[in-house]
Design a protein around this motif. Structure first.
Motif, PDB file in Angstrom:
ATOM      1  N   LEU A  70      39.239 -42.776 -21.945  1.00 54.94           N
ATOM      2  CA  LEU A  70      38.926 -41.457 -21.297  1.00 54.94           C
ATOM      3  C   LEU A  70      38.116 -42.167 -19.850  1.00 54.94           C
ATOM      4  O   LEU A  70      38.704 -41.762 -18.826  1.00 54.94           O
ATOM      5  CB  LEU A  70      38.232 -40.333 -21.824  1.00 54.94           C
ATOM      6  N   GLY A  71      37.223 -42.837 -20.155  1.00 49.27           N
ATOM      7  CA  GLY A  71      36.510 -43.217 -19.008  1.00 49.27           C
ATOM      8  C   GLY A  71      37.216 -44.150 -18.183  1.00 49.27           C
ATOM      9  O   GLY A  71      36.907 -44.319 -16.885  1.00 49.27           O
ATOM     10  N   HIS A  72      38.195 -44.758 -18.733  1.00 50.08           N
ATOM     11  CA  HIS A  72      39.057 -45.856 -17.766  1.00 50.08           C
ATOM     12  C   HIS A  72      40.029 -45.010 -16.942  1.00 50.08           C
ATOM     13  O   HIS A  72      40.637 -45.595 -16.050  1.00 50.08           O
ATOM     14  CB  HIS A  72      39.858 -46.965 -18.763  1.00 50.08           C
ATOM     15  N   LEU A  73      40.206 -43.761 -17.334  1.00 52.65           N
ATOM     16  CA  LEU A  73      41.180 -42.857 -16.454  1.00 52.65           C
ATOM     17  C   LEU A  73      40.488 -42.081 -15.658  1.00 52.65           C
ATOM     18  O   LEU A  73      41.183 -41.092 -14.783  1.00 52.65           O
ATOM     19  CB  LEU A  73      42.006 -42.251 -17.607  1.00 52.65           C
ATOM     20  N   LEU A  74      39.279 -41.920 -15.645  1.00 54.27           N
ATOM     21  CA  LEU A  74      38.572 -41.002 -14.861  1.00 54.27           C
ATOM     22  C   LEU A  74      38.279 -41.282 -13.506  1.00 54.27           C
ATOM     23  O   LEU A  74      37.725 -42.632 -13.445  1.00 54.27           O
ATOM     24  CB  LEU A  74      37.350 -40.193 -15.414  1.00 54.27           C
ATOM     25  N   VAL A  75      38.474 -40.517 -12.379  1.00 47.42           N
ATOM     26  CA  VAL A  75      37.933 -40.943 -10.892  1.00 47.42           C
ATOM     27  C   VAL A  75      36.603 -40.511 -10.819  1.00 47.42           C
ATOM     28  O   VAL A  75      35.763 -40.959  -9.949  1.00 47.42           O
ATOM     29  CB  VAL A  75      38.892 -40.256  -9.821  1.00 47.42           C
ATOM     30  N   GLN A 104      34.616 -31.873 -15.018  1.00 48.63           N
ATOM     31  CA  GLN A 104      34.988 -31.372 -16.391  1.00 48.63           C
ATOM     32  C   GLN A 104      36.410 -30.777 -16.092  1.00 48.63           C
ATOM     33  O   GLN A 104      37.031 -31.204 -17.125  1.00 48.63           O
ATOM     34  CB  GLN A 104      34.091 -30.097 -16.561  1.00 48.63           C
ATOM     35  N   GLY A 105      36.812 -30.323 -15.063  1.00 48.22           N
ATOM     36  CA  GLY A 105      38.431 -29.986 -14.699  1.00 48.22           C
ATOM     37  C   GLY A 105      39.107 -31.303 -14.931  1.00 48.22           C
ATOM     38  O   GLY A 105      40.133 -31.295 -15.592  1.00 48.22           O
ATOM     39  N   GLU A 106      38.587 -32.164 -14.364  1.00 47.03           N
ATOM     40  CA  GLU A 106      39.265 -33.630 -14.364  1.00 47.03           C
ATOM     41  C   GLU A 106      39.539 -33.944 -15.806  1.00 47.03           C
ATOM     42  O   GLU A 106      40.439 -34.504 -16.147  1.00 47.03           O
ATOM     43  CB  GLU A 106      38.787 -34.610 -13.540  1.00 47.03           C
ATOM     44  N   VAL A 107      38.508 -33.982 -16.581  1.00 40.34           N
ATOM     45  CA  VAL A 107      38.512 -34.463 -18.103  1.00 40.34           C
ATOM     46  C   VAL A 107      39.538 -33.592 -18.720  1.00 40.34           C
ATOM     47  O   VAL A 107      40.320 -34.254 -19.450  1.00 40.34           O
ATOM     48  CB  VAL A 107      36.974 -34.454 -18.767  1.00 40.34           C
ATOM     49  N   LEU A 108      39.471 -32.280 -18.601  1.00 42.42           N
ATOM     50  CA  LEU A 108      40.541 -31.379 -19.334  1.00 42.42           C
ATOM     51  C   LEU A 108      41.747 -31.926 -18.857  1.00 42.42           C
ATOM     52  O   LEU A 108      42.954 -32.145 -19.654  1.00 42.42           O
ATOM     53  CB  LEU A 108      40.315 -30.009 -19.053  1.00 42.42           C
ATOM     54  N   ARG A 109      42.164 -32.025 -17.667  1.00 41.47           N
ATOM     55  CA  ARG A 109      43.474 -32.671 -17.149  1.00 41.47           C
ATOM     56  C   ARG A 109      43.919 -33.826 -17.701  1.00 41.47           C
ATOM     57  O   ARG A 109      45.027 -33.847 -18.317  1.00 41.47           O
ATOM     58  CB  ARG A 109      43.481 -32.498 -15.496  1.00 41.47           C
ATOM     59  N   ALA A 149      41.278 -46.456 -11.713  1.00 46.25           N
ATOM     60  CA  ALA A 149      41.430 -45.586 -12.707  1.00 46.25           C
ATOM     61  C   ALA A 149      42.729 -44.564 -12.468  1.00 46.25           C
ATOM     62  O   ALA A 149      43.471 -44.348 -13.265  1.00 46.25           O
ATOM     63  CB  ALA A 149      40.254 -44.695 -12.985  1.00 46.25           C
ATOM     64  N   LEU A 150      42.682 -44.219 -11.155  1.00 42.04           N
ATOM     65  CA  LEU A 150      44.022 -43.478 -10.756  1.00 42.04           C
ATOM     66  C   LEU A 150      45.261 -44.004 -10.681  1.00 42.04           C
ATOM     67  O   LEU A 150      46.093 -43.533 -11.160  1.00 42.04           O
ATOM     68  CB  LEU A 150      43.666 -43.147  -9.312  1.00 42.04           C
ATOM     69  N   ALA A 151      45.229 -45.698 -10.613  1.00 38.69           N
ATOM     70  CA  ALA A 151      46.373 -46.199 -10.647  1.00 38.69           C
ATOM     71  C   ALA A 151      46.643 -46.235 -12.326  1.00 38.69           C
ATOM     72  O   ALA A 151      48.119 -46.174 -12.667  1.00 38.69           O
ATOM     73  CB  ALA A 151      46.162 -47.796 -10.226  1.00 38.69           C
ATOM     74  N   ARG A 152      45.812 -46.370 -13.199  1.00 31.07           N
ATOM     75  CA  ARG A 152      46.129 -46.338 -14.472  1.00 31.07           C
ATOM     76  C   ARG A 152      46.595 -44.823 -15.061  1.00 31.07           C
ATOM     77  O   ARG A 152      47.678 -44.767 -15.910  1.00 31.07           O
ATOM     78  CB  ARG A 152      44.987 -46.554 -15.455  1.00 31.07           C
ATOM     79  N   ARG A 153      46.532 -44.013 -14.517  1.00 26.79           N
ATOM     80  CA  ARG A 153      46.909 -42.478 -14.596  1.00 26.79           C
ATOM     81  C   ARG A 153      48.246 -42.477 -14.124  1.00 26.79           C
ATOM     82  O   ARG A 153      49.091 -41.736 -14.924  1.00 26.79           O
ATOM     83  CB  ARG A 153      45.887 -41.464 -14.121  1.00 26.79           C
ATOM     84  N   ARG A 154      48.571 -43.152 -13.098  1.00 24.51           N
ATOM     85  CA  ARG A 154      49.972 -42.896 -12.598  1.00 24.51           C
ATOM     86  C   ARG A 154      50.993 -43.950 -13.401  1.00 24.51           C
ATOM     87  O   ARG A 154      52.004 -43.588 -13.528  1.00 24.51           O
ATOM     88  CB  ARG A 154      49.845 -43.702 -11.154  1.00 24.51           C
ATOM     89  N   ALA A 155      50.417 -44.778 -13.987  1.00 25.76           N
ATOM     90  CA  ALA A 155      51.222 -45.798 -14.716  1.00 25.76           C
ATOM     91  C   ALA A 155      51.859 -45.094 -16.077  1.00 25.76           C
ATOM     92  O   ALA A 155      51.680 -44.053 -16.395  1.00 25.76           O
ATOM     93  CB  ALA A 155      50.452 -46.930 -15.207  1.00 25.76           C
ATOM     94  N   ALA A 187      32.407 -46.736 -17.695  1.00 16.98           N
ATOM     95  CA  ALA A 187      33.391 -46.390 -18.569  1.00 16.98           C
ATOM     96  C   ALA A 187      33.134 -45.645 -19.832  1.00 16.98           C
ATOM     97  O   ALA A 187      34.252 -45.477 -20.650  1.00 16.98           O
ATOM     98  CB  ALA A 187      33.977 -47.940 -19.131  1.00 16.98           C
ATOM     99  N   SER A 188      31.980 -44.991 -20.103  1.00 16.19           N
ATOM    100  CA  SER A 188      31.813 -44.243 -20.925  1.00 16.19           C
ATOM    101  C   SER A 188      31.029 -42.903 -20.477  1.00 16.19           C
ATOM    102  O   SER A 188      29.914 -42.696 -20.277  1.00 16.19           O
ATOM    103  CB  SER A 188      30.748 -44.933 -21.861  1.00 16.19           C
TER     104      SER A 188
END
Length: 150
Positions: free
Chosen positions: A53-58, A35-40, A144-150, A63-64
């Motif tokens: 959102l699903g594509h950015l979560l580790v 849940q903390g990851e979702v908020l961040r 997903a982590l790579a997409r967040r870094r981009a 994906a949903s």
């Protein structure tokens, strides 16, 4: 034990301990690490659709992340808004309470990152990150982590 097997178990051991520490510090906030990851992610990348959102979560392998989002909506931390022109399109945003709690999650994460920084002080961190990134990029969570870094 093969070196690659030891590497796998070392990664697992560090991940579990980090998650245990994070969970203990988030518990008073009424949050899990997921849940903390979702908020961040919502703070850094929102507003988002459920799929985006699903594509950015580790923390989620799908994906949903419907159940995770449902719980946060129920807690008043996320809000769903339906597009008036296309009811299939739903946008997620942080509520004011979600933004307040996200700032507290950052404080908790900063504490954990400080612990980790002390543990890796003087070690070849960039090389280690490069090794782990190369491995992780082969899997959905790493992507997903790579997409967040981009």
């Amino acid at each position: 034990m093969k070196p690659v097997e030891e590497l796998r178990y070392l990664i697992l051991a560090v991940q579990r301990e980090g998650n245990r520490i994070l969970a203990a510090q988030l518990r008073p906030l009424g949050l899990t690490p997921s849940q903390g990851e979702v908020l961040r992610v919502m703070h850094d990348h929102g507003p988002l659709t459920l799929s985006a959102l699903g594509h950015l979560l580790v923390c989620e392998t799908t994906a949903s992340p419907s159940r995770l989002v449902d719980r946060l909506v129920g807690q008043g931390l996320l809000e769903r808004t339906t597009d008036p022109h296309d009811r299939r399109y739903v946008t997620l945003t942080l509520t004011p309470e979600g933004r307040r709690l996200e700032r507290r999650v950052v404080t908790v994460e900063d504490h954990l990152h400080g612990v980790l920084e002390r543990l890796v002080a003087g070690q070849p961190l960039e090389e280690t990150i490069r090794l782990l990134r190369n491995m992780a990029n082969e899997f959905p969570a790493g992507q997903a982590l790579a997409r967040r870094r981009a």
